[in-house]
Design an enzyme around this catalytic site. Structure first.
Site: not given
Ligand code: NAD
Ligand code: UD1
Length: 343
Positions: A127, A151, A155
């Site tokens: 991330s 968190y 990573k």
């Molecule tokens: P998500 O929660 O929708 O998907 C994660 C999946 O992993 C879920 O289906 C959950 O059931 C499964 N899981 C969790 N722990 C597990 C375990 N111990 N064993 C087996 N399965 C397990 O999240 P996502 O948004 O799809 O994110 C996927 C990956 O990408 C994560 O590693 C997350 O940290 C990373 N990531 C997500 C974002 C984001 O904004 N969504 C941003 C940066 C990185």
């Molecule tokens: C957040 C996580 C980051 C993660 C990412 C995944 C935090 C501090 N960081 O990032 O670790 O990798 O999500 O997408 O949580 N905002 C509002 N109102 C809301 C929600 C968000 O104003 O209800 C604003 C936030 O202040 C920010 C922007 O929207 O400026 C984006 O927020 P968000 O979607 O939560 O993502 P990040 O904070 O960038």
């Protein structure tokens, strides 16, 4: 024997879209997911949408070594896409050990199982949070790292673990993908992001306001040093992200050692720009209120995505209007997420 792609966390938001893109690209896909934050229904819909079945689904915690051994023994796995993990920043501050146990412990068990079964290719979901408060934007992969919450530190630790594994045995080929802000949904509106409880992230929150599940958006901070005072982020369409994973799988065999890549669009949008784009896409007014900044937020965060373009031949194609239109379609068609169809 055809080599399979093992996708951990494949039932989740990003994993389900990646599975769809992999199936469309012709891959044989095996999913391991404990369904702790997902529904089996997402993958049923992926199979319907692609007209192709998964090669296997195993409800399994990645910390279950015996369970993983059985999966690696049953299929000929060529590469692992490791999405499984917990991802809520606030929750990680409140319960850090759960995050270290699940994310770091899970990665370690998975890597041990891979080593034991001679599988040495991985694409890892990292991330942009590893960059912490960036000194400048756009952020390139060499920028200093400094996650500001547990968190993010999980990573960062996993990235370090992967670097050590590659150093110890250079036969490993690992691609670390640092996602910026994934949003949107498959254009069919059949799969999308289904957060449990009140969403923490901006786009699902706006979508739930638009559909009437939440009354008003709170905009966290109106006094950042940005054009309109609200935070600026690099939102990337989840289908662009999914296609980036397909390219990473295709390229991994040609990339030696450990490769760290940003997956972003290279351009930032403010919170208020996202609100306006969502209103335009949905035709629904989004009531909002500007409140205090959220602890730990940074003003601006966007990627320098050029390395991914050079090494993967990949670049994000979809703009903010499409991200909002697709997020809205998913929310409108599934106001309760996978809800009643979840099993
Ligand atoms: P998500 O929660 O929708 O998907 C994660 C999946 O992993 C879920 O289906 C959950 O059931 C499964 N899981 C969790 N722990 C597990 C375990 N111990 N064993 C087996 N399965 C397990 O999240 P996502 O948004 O799809 O994110 C996927 C990956 O990408 C994560 O590693 C997350 O940290 C990373 N990531 C997500 C974002 C984001 O904004 N969504 C941003 C940066 C990185
Ligand atoms: C957040 C996580 C980051 C993660 C990412 C995944 C935090 C501090 N960081 O990032 O670790 O990798 O999500 O997408 O949580 N905002 C509002 N109102 C809301 C929600 C968000 O104003 O209800 C604003 C936030 O202040 C920010 C922007 O929207 O400026 C984006 O927020 P968000 O979607 O939560 O993502 P990040 O904070 O960038």
């Amino acid at each position: 024997m055809t080599e399979h792609v093992l996708v951990t966390g494949g039932a989740g938001y990003i994993g389900s879209h990646a599975c769809l893109a992999l199936l469309e690209a012709g891959a044989e896909v095996v999913v391991v997911d404990d369904l702790s934050n997902a529904s089996r229904e997402s993958l049923r819909r992926v199979e319907q949408l692609t007209g192709r079945p998964l090669a296997g689904f195993h409800r399994l915690d990645v910390r279950d070594r015996a369970g993983l051994d059985a999966v690696f023994s049953r299929y000929s796995i060529g590469i692992v896409l490791h999405f499984a993990g917990l991802k809520a920043v606030g929750e990680s501050v409140a319960d850090p050990l759960r995050y270290y146990q699940n994310n770091v412990g899970g990665a370690m068990t998975l890597l041990e199982a891979m080593r034991c079964h001679g599988v040495r290719r991985m694409v890892f979901s990292s991330s942009a949070t590893v960059y912490g408060d960036p000194q400048s934007v756009p952020i390139a992969e060499e920028a200093p790292l400094g996650p500001t919450n547990p968190y993010g530190r999980t990573k960062w630790m996993i990235e370090q673990m992967l670097a050590d594994v590659v150093t110890a045995d250079p036969r490993w080929q690992v691609v670390v993908l640092r996602y910026f802000n994934p949003v949107g949904a498959h254009p069919s509106g059949r799969i999308g992001e289904d957060p449990r409880g009140t969403p923490n992230n901006l786009m699902p929150y706006i979508a739930q306001v638009a559909v009437g599940r939440l009354p008003v958006l709170q905009v966290f901070g109106g006094d950042y040093p940005t054009a309109d005072g609200t935070g600026v982020r690099d939102f990337i369409h989840v289908m662009d992200l999914a296609e980036g994973h397909v390219r990473a799988v295709q390229c991994c065999a040609h990339l030696p050692g450990l490769t760290r890549l940003n997956l972003g669009t290279g351009r930032g949008y403010s919170v208020l720009e996202v609100v306006a784009a969502f209103e335009a896409a949905s035709g629904v007014r989004i009531p909002y209120r500007i409140v205090e900044r959220r602890a730990g937020d940074v003003a601006c965060c966007w990627a320098d995505p050029r390395r991914a373009e050079v090494l993967l031949g990949w670049r994000a194609q979809r703009g903010l209007a499409q991200m909002c239109a697709d997020a809205w379609r998913w929310q409108k068609m599934n106001p309760e997420g996978y809800g009643a169809s979840a099993a």
